[in-house]
Motif scaffolding. Structure first.
Motif, PDB file in Angstrom:
ATOM      1  N   ILE A  99      -8.131  10.049  -0.417  1.00 48.15           N
ATOM      2  CA  ILE A  99      -8.376   9.615  -1.799  1.00 48.15           C
ATOM      3  C   ILE A  99      -8.160   8.133  -2.037  1.00 48.15           C
ATOM      4  CG2 ILE A  99      -7.867  11.869  -2.751  1.00 48.15           C
ATOM      5  CD1 ILE A  99      -5.166  10.915  -3.486  1.00 48.15           C
ATOM      6  N   ARG A 100      -7.465   7.420  -1.143  1.00 50.37           N
ATOM      7  CA  ARG A 100      -7.185   6.030  -1.478  1.00 50.37           C
ATOM      8  C   ARG A 100      -8.341   5.106  -1.096  1.00 50.37           C
ATOM      9  NH1 ARG A 100      -2.109   4.747  -3.175  1.00 50.37           N
ATOM     10  NH2 ARG A 100      -3.147   2.802  -3.696  1.00 50.37           N
ATOM     11  N   ARG A 101      -8.419   3.947  -1.752  1.00 48.66           N
ATOM     12  CA  ARG A 101      -9.508   3.013  -1.496  1.00 48.66           C
ATOM     13  C   ARG A 101      -9.079   1.776  -0.720  1.00 48.66           C
ATOM     14  NH1 ARG A 101     -13.908   2.750  -5.866  1.00 48.66           N
ATOM     15  NH2 ARG A 101     -14.096   4.934  -6.356  1.00 48.66           N
TER      16      ARG A 101
ATOM     17  N   THR B  32      -3.669   0.815   2.627  1.00 45.76           N
ATOM     18  CA  THR B  32      -3.007   2.072   2.264  1.00 45.76           C
ATOM     19  C   THR B  32      -3.552   3.226   3.083  1.00 45.76           C
ATOM     20  OG1 THR B  32      -2.981   1.130   0.069  1.00 45.76           O
ATOM     21  CG2 THR B  32      -2.228   3.374   0.289  1.00 45.76           C
TER      22      THR B  32
ATOM     23  N   MET C 213      -1.896   3.123   6.295  1.00 47.35           N
ATOM     24  CA  MET C 213      -0.523   3.606   6.231  1.00 47.35           C
ATOM     25  C   MET C 213      -0.475   5.118   6.129  1.00 47.35           C
ATOM     26  SD  MET C 213       1.678   0.834   4.149  1.00 47.35           S
ATOM     27  CE  MET C 213       0.655   0.542   2.750  1.00 47.35           C
TER      28      MET C 213
ATOM     29  N   LEU D   6     -10.586  -5.811   0.205  1.00 51.63           N
ATOM     30  CA  LEU D   6      -9.827  -4.817   0.964  1.00 51.63           C
ATOM     31  C   LEU D   6     -10.233  -3.403   0.574  1.00 51.63           C
ATOM     32  CD1 LEU D   6      -6.249  -6.327   1.002  1.00 51.63           C
ATOM     33  CD2 LEU D   6      -7.758  -5.985   2.926  1.00 51.63           C
TER      34      LEU D   6
ATOM     35  N   GLN E 259       1.315   5.184  -5.541  1.00 52.10           N
ATOM     36  CA  GLN E 259       1.510   3.851  -6.107  1.00 52.10           C
ATOM     37  C   GLN E 259       0.312   2.968  -5.794  1.00 52.10           C
ATOM     38  OE1 GLN E 259       5.679   2.398  -6.364  1.00 52.10           O
ATOM     39  NE2 GLN E 259       5.885   3.716  -4.590  1.00 52.10           N
ATOM     40  N   THR E 260       0.000   2.067  -6.728  1.00 46.02           N
ATOM     41  CA  THR E 260      -1.233   1.308  -6.558  1.00 46.02           C
ATOM     42  C   THR E 260      -1.027   0.004  -5.808  1.00 46.02           C
ATOM     43  OG1 THR E 260      -0.845   0.464  -8.752  1.00 46.02           O
ATOM     44  CG2 THR E 260      -2.434   2.245  -8.539  1.00 46.02           C
ATOM     45  N   HIS E 261       0.209  -0.509  -5.783  1.00 48.01           N
ATOM     46  CA  HIS E 261       0.387  -1.783  -5.087  1.00 48.01           C
ATOM     47  C   HIS E 261       0.716  -1.542  -3.617  1.00 48.01           C
ATOM     48  CE1 HIS E 261       1.359  -5.851  -4.238  1.00 48.01           C
ATOM     49  NE2 HIS E 261       1.019  -6.199  -5.454  1.00 48.01           N
ATOM     50  N   PRO E 262       0.001  -2.225  -2.687  1.00 44.19           N
ATOM     51  CA  PRO E 262       0.239  -1.967  -1.261  1.00 44.19           C
ATOM     52  C   PRO E 262       1.670  -2.216  -0.822  1.00 44.19           C
ATOM     53  CG  PRO E 262      -1.658  -3.402  -1.559  1.00 44.19           C
ATOM     54  CD  PRO E 262      -1.101  -3.167  -2.899  1.00 44.19           C
ATOM     55  N   ILE E 263       2.360  -3.197  -1.431  1.00 42.43           N
ATOM     56  CA  ILE E 263       3.750  -3.447  -1.008  1.00 42.43           C
ATOM     57  C   ILE E 263       4.616  -2.246  -1.354  1.00 42.43           C
ATOM     58  CG2 ILE E 263       5.794  -4.806  -1.518  1.00 42.43           C
ATOM     59  CD1 ILE E 263       4.482  -6.835  -0.274  1.00 42.43           C
TER      60      ILE E 263
ATOM     61  N   SER F 187       3.631   0.792  -1.568  1.00 41.40           N
ATOM     62  CA  SER F 187       3.287   1.849  -0.623  1.00 41.40           C
ATOM     63  C   SER F 187       3.972   1.615   0.715  1.00 41.40           C
ATOM     64  CB  SER F 187       1.776   1.894  -0.415  1.00 41.40           C
ATOM     65  OG  SER F 187       1.137   2.203  -1.616  1.00 41.40           O
TER      66      SER F 187
ATOM     67  N   ALA G 191      -2.558  -9.196  -1.101  1.00 42.78           N
ATOM     68  CA  ALA G 191      -3.267  -8.045  -1.669  1.00 42.78           C
ATOM     69  C   ALA G 191      -2.622  -7.652  -2.983  1.00 42.78           C
ATOM     70  CB  ALA G 191      -3.204  -6.874  -0.683  1.00 42.78           C
ATOM     71  N   GLY G 192      -3.438  -7.532  -4.020  1.00 36.33           N
ATOM     72  CA  GLY G 192      -2.905  -7.180  -5.333  1.00 36.33           C
ATOM     73  C   GLY G 192      -3.031  -5.698  -5.600  1.00 36.33           C
TER      74      GLY G 192
ATOM     75  N   GLU H 199      -4.639  -2.227  -6.658  1.00 30.08           N
ATOM     76  CA  GLU H 199      -5.997  -1.719  -6.521  1.00 30.08           C
ATOM     77  C   GLU H 199      -6.609  -1.570  -7.904  1.00 30.08           C
ATOM     78  OE1 GLU H 199      -6.787   1.609  -3.826  1.00 30.08           O
ATOM     79  OE2 GLU H 199      -4.768   1.261  -3.107  1.00 30.08           O
ATOM     80  N   ARG H 200      -7.887  -1.896  -8.018  1.00 25.67           N
ATOM     81  CA  ARG H 200      -8.530  -1.799  -9.340  1.00 25.67           C
ATOM     82  C   ARG H 200      -8.782  -0.346  -9.711  1.00 25.67           C
ATOM     83  NH1 ARG H 200     -10.929  -5.770  -6.862  1.00 25.67           N
ATOM     84  NH2 ARG H 200     -12.721  -4.491  -6.333  1.00 25.67           N
ATOM     85  N   ASN H 201      -9.539   0.379  -8.885  1.00 28.24           N
ATOM     86  CA  ASN H 201      -9.777   1.797  -9.148  1.00 28.24           C
ATOM     87  C   ASN H 201      -9.211   2.583  -7.980  1.00 28.24           C
ATOM     88  OD1 ASN H 201     -11.434   1.192 -11.441  1.00 28.24           O
ATOM     89  ND2 ASN H 201     -12.937   0.501  -9.945  1.00 28.24           N
ATOM     90  N   PRO H 202      -7.914   2.869  -8.042  1.00 32.93           N
ATOM     91  CA  PRO H 202      -7.294   3.423  -6.847  1.00 32.93           C
ATOM     92  C   PRO H 202      -7.869   4.770  -6.452  1.00 32.93           C
ATOM     93  CG  PRO H 202      -5.764   3.409  -8.673  1.00 32.93           C
ATOM     94  CD  PRO H 202      -6.981   2.726  -9.141  1.00 32.93           C
ATOM     95  N   TRP H 203      -8.310   5.552  -7.403  1.00 30.27           N
ATOM     96  CA  TRP H 203      -8.789   6.887  -7.040  1.00 30.27           C
ATOM     97  C   TRP H 203     -10.280   6.849  -6.870  1.00 30.27           C
ATOM     98  CZ3 TRP H 203      -4.448   8.919  -5.933  1.00 30.27           C
ATOM     99  CH2 TRP H 203      -3.324   8.523  -6.634  1.00 30.27           C
ATOM    100  N   LYS H 204     -10.776   7.642  -5.942  1.00 34.15           N
ATOM    101  CA  LYS H 204     -12.210   7.695  -5.712  1.00 34.15           C
ATOM    102  C   LYS H 204     -12.846   8.516  -6.839  1.00 34.15           C
ATOM    103  CE  LYS H 204     -12.455   6.731  -0.869  1.00 34.15           C
ATOM    104  NZ  LYS H 204     -12.371   7.338   0.447  1.00 34.15           N
TER     105      LYS H 204
END
Lengths: 104, 398, 166
Positions: free
Chosen positions: A28-30, A34, A37, A94, C23-27, C29, C77-78, C80-85
């Motif tokens: 599900i992640r884009r 992530t 990971m 990314l 969580q949306t921020h890679p750090i 995660s 990396a900031g 994610e804008r639309n984290p879910w597909k």
């Protein structure tokens, strides 16, 4: 304090839950980092299973397998992150959906 | 139950001594650098500035604890705690002295005695980078981000030669347990102490380890993460008050840890270079008496009237400690075994700490590309070669 | 004591794993993943795998995750804008994951033959000595092959990360 032993099933269940969470994250992640990971999380879950079965059979072999999984994960991380760097350099994004230029 | 009480007492003692040493290491560093540069250093608070660490603690605690607006608050607060926690953690597996029996209680001098001791130290020191890298990132400031990135790359690069330099004494001792490693270095060979640095032939490995240790602890000449003339102050630009102090505590605790590890792996841990127990006790006593004598001598022509009182008081205390060593040597051998071990362990670690400070006062800072080239083109092959040669000789012998 | 330790660290591992994918921020995660790895290291210790626990911290938490963190910081990396597909995933994915977990739990708890119970210190065959003996005798060839693999990976990473790509 009485020492309550833990059934090995609990460890296997935990491993299954972690693996499924990792698989869900992979799907599900884009963000490409992530997603990567999530793969590492799945590898970790599998390692837990190896070590658990090693306990069950009183053999060290499961430990060796999980050690090899770690080594391969390290190699994979080095190459994978280099690929991510290159992708970012060429496309400045990314998000995996934006790099699907082989489609169509 | 008895085990838990003994462990709690030992942990409390070690924590107290470690934190006091951390505070006074700062004083020692300022004094040594001052004297190298022909200054006097801290002088006003207490005799010869001896109370300066207390004053610093009070100052740091009462300063305003700023959290800037633009930072990532969670990680900004978490980072210094992480740094201090990881830095203090690895002292728990260091053995300070032999197994002793005092007042009918038999215990090892050291907190935990585990089979993977040296691996645990490697693991914790490899985690240590998170405190600094997170601090640099969470501060949301380009200088601190550069500092954090630099420290991540530097510590990962020097981790390799450090681990390879550690591997050589492990091959010689055939164990990963720090207490067993020290035990294999007991005794002597025709008068030369049987330490890994001498009879093990690890003099080269010892220098490789120390160089890597300088980089791992971010000390001059490898303190690129906080290079003040390029990065203002590097990863801790935005920190103030106790959070700032946390990074300093972590740095000093890391120094103490790497010096302890070097002592244990290369310098024979608590083993004395003087073979007989009475002899090493007398030597320790003589060192203390000499220090006390110097204090009495200086008290005779002290510059300040205050010193006329404090110097003799310290002299009496130190000669009292020396008398305890004499008692250990001749009257009470059980006590002697314990305090001699602690004395030799402390002396070796302190000499290494002094080298750290001495080099800080002597050498300038490397450039960043020099630092990385040095790690990969000299340190890594040299450490690998050192390990191979050691393994070859061990294979020939066994 | 064993059960308490297991429950605490298992809960922490699951919570961190959920944090990794929610969580949306890679750090965030990445740090959640480090939390999973740390708690797994403790569980390995409970299973008597001393060496693997240390290797888990050194290799995974100390090297691989530092690389991840380094890359995230380097690329800045900031969020994610639309984290879910697609929304389909959000609606169907959750039940599917829960169903699969349920299936695994059923398989593990009702179809496997009865297994041992873990009490700390019962199995001590996972120390460095035993691992070393196994790696350098029985598994010598795979070990050497992995070293070649690492070498290839290093060369590959160097080639990919070079400044100019022709």
């Amino acid at each position: 304090m009485p020492n309550v032993p833990v059934p090995l099933n609990y460890y296997l269940t935990l491993s299954a839950i972690l693996f499924m969470i990792g698989a869900a994250g992979f799907i599900i992640r884009r963000n490409i980092i992530t997603v990567f990971m999530s793969i590492e999380l799945m590898l970790n879950a599998v390692n837990l299973t190896f070590v658990t079965f090693s306990y069950q059979f009183r053999q060290v072999d499961g430990h060796i397998y999980s050690f090899f999984v770690m080594v391969v994960a390290a190699a994979e991380a080095a190459v994978g992150l280099a690929i991510i760097l290159t992708v970012f350099k060429n496309r400045s994004t990314l998000t995996i959906d934006d790099v699907s230029s082989m489609k169509n | 139950m008895e085990f838990i009480i003994i462990t709690l007492v030992k942990t409390g003692l070690v924590a107290f001594i470690l934190l006091t040493t951390l505070a006074y290491l700062q004083w020692v560093e300022r004094k040594v650098i001052a004297h190298v540069q022909a200054r006097v250093g801290p002088y006003r608070v207490g005799p010869h500035g001896l109370l300066q660490p207390l004053a610093d603690v009070v100052k740091l605690m009462t300063k305003e604890d700023l959290i800037p607006d633009h930072v990532n608050k969670v990680f900004y607060v978490l980072a210094p705690f992480l740094a201090v926690f990881l830095a203090l953690l690895s002292i728990s597996v260091i053995p300070f002295g032999p197994a002793v029996e005092i007042f009918g209680i038999k215990t090892n001098l050291g907190l935990a005695d585990i089979n993977i001791g040296i691996l645990l130290i490697l693991a914790v020191s490899s985690l240590g980078v998170y405190g600094i890298a997170l601090a640099g990132w969470a501060s949301n400031n380009k200088y601190s981000l550069m500092g954090g990135l630099r420290s991540a790359a530097q510590m990962v690069s020097y981790e390799l030669p450090m681990a390879l330099a550690i591997a050589a004494p492990l091959i010689l001792s055939n164990s990963l347990n720090l207490r067993e490693i020290v035990d294999t270095q007991a005794g002597n060979w025709y008068g030369i102490p049987n330490w890994n640095i001498f009879t093990g032939g690890q003099i080269f490995g010892f220098f490789l380890f120390m160089i890597a240790a300088f980089a791992e602890t971010n000390r001059i000449p490898f303190d690129l993460p906080e290079a003040e003339n390029e990065l203002v102050a590097g990863f801790h630009v935005e920190y103030s008050s106790m959070k700032f102090a946390g990074f300093f505590m972590a740095e000093y605790a890391n120094m103490i840890t790497v010096c302890s590890v070097a002592t244990v792996l290369f310098l024979g841990g608590w083993h004395s270079p003087i073979p007989s127990q009475a002899g090493s006790g007398v030597f320790a006593a003589l060192v203390h008496f000499a220090a006390a004598g110097m204090l009495f001598f200086h008290a005779m022509h002290a510059a300040r009237p205050f010193d006329k009182i404090t110097f003799p008081v310290f002299g009496v205390v130190i000669s009292g400690i020396g008398a305890i060593f004499l008692a250990g040597a001749f009257v009470w051998p059980a006590l002697g075994a314990a305090i001699n071990g602690l004395f030799w362990y402390g002396a070796k670690t302190f000499i290494l700490l002094f080298v750290f400070i001495w080099i800080r006062a002597t050498l300038p800072r490397f450039r960043y590309d020099q630092l990385m080239r040095f790690a990969w083109l000299f340190m890594f092959p040299a450490a690998l070669l050192n390990m191979l040669i050691t393994a070859f000789f061990v294979a020939l012998k066994g | 004591m064993d059960l308490i330790l297991f429950i605490v660290f298992a809960m922490f591992a699951v919570a961190s794993a959920l944090g990794l994918i929610l969580q949306t921020h890679p750090i965030n995660s990445a740090l959640s993943l480090i939390g999973v790895m740390g708690s797994l290291a403790v569980l390995y210790l409970l299973l008597g795998a001393e060496f693997i626990a240390a290797a888990q911290l050194v290799v995974y938490a100390g090297a691989i995750m530092v690389l991840f963190l380094f890359v995230i910081m380097l690329l800045n990396a900031g969020e994610e804008r639309n984290p879910w597909k697609a929304p389909v995933v959000a609606y169907i994915g959750g039940p599917v994951v829960i169903f699969l977990i349920g299936a695994f739990v059923y398989l593990i708890n009702f179809t496997l033959p009865p297994m041992r119970s873990v009490s700390f210190g019962d199995f001590t065959g996972g120390g460095p000595r035993e691992i070393g003996m196994a790696i350098f005798t029985k598994y010598l060839l795979p070990f050497e092959v992995t070293s070649v693999l690492i070498l290839i990976a290093i060369v590959g990473a160097m080639v990919l990360a070079r400044k100019e790509i022709d």
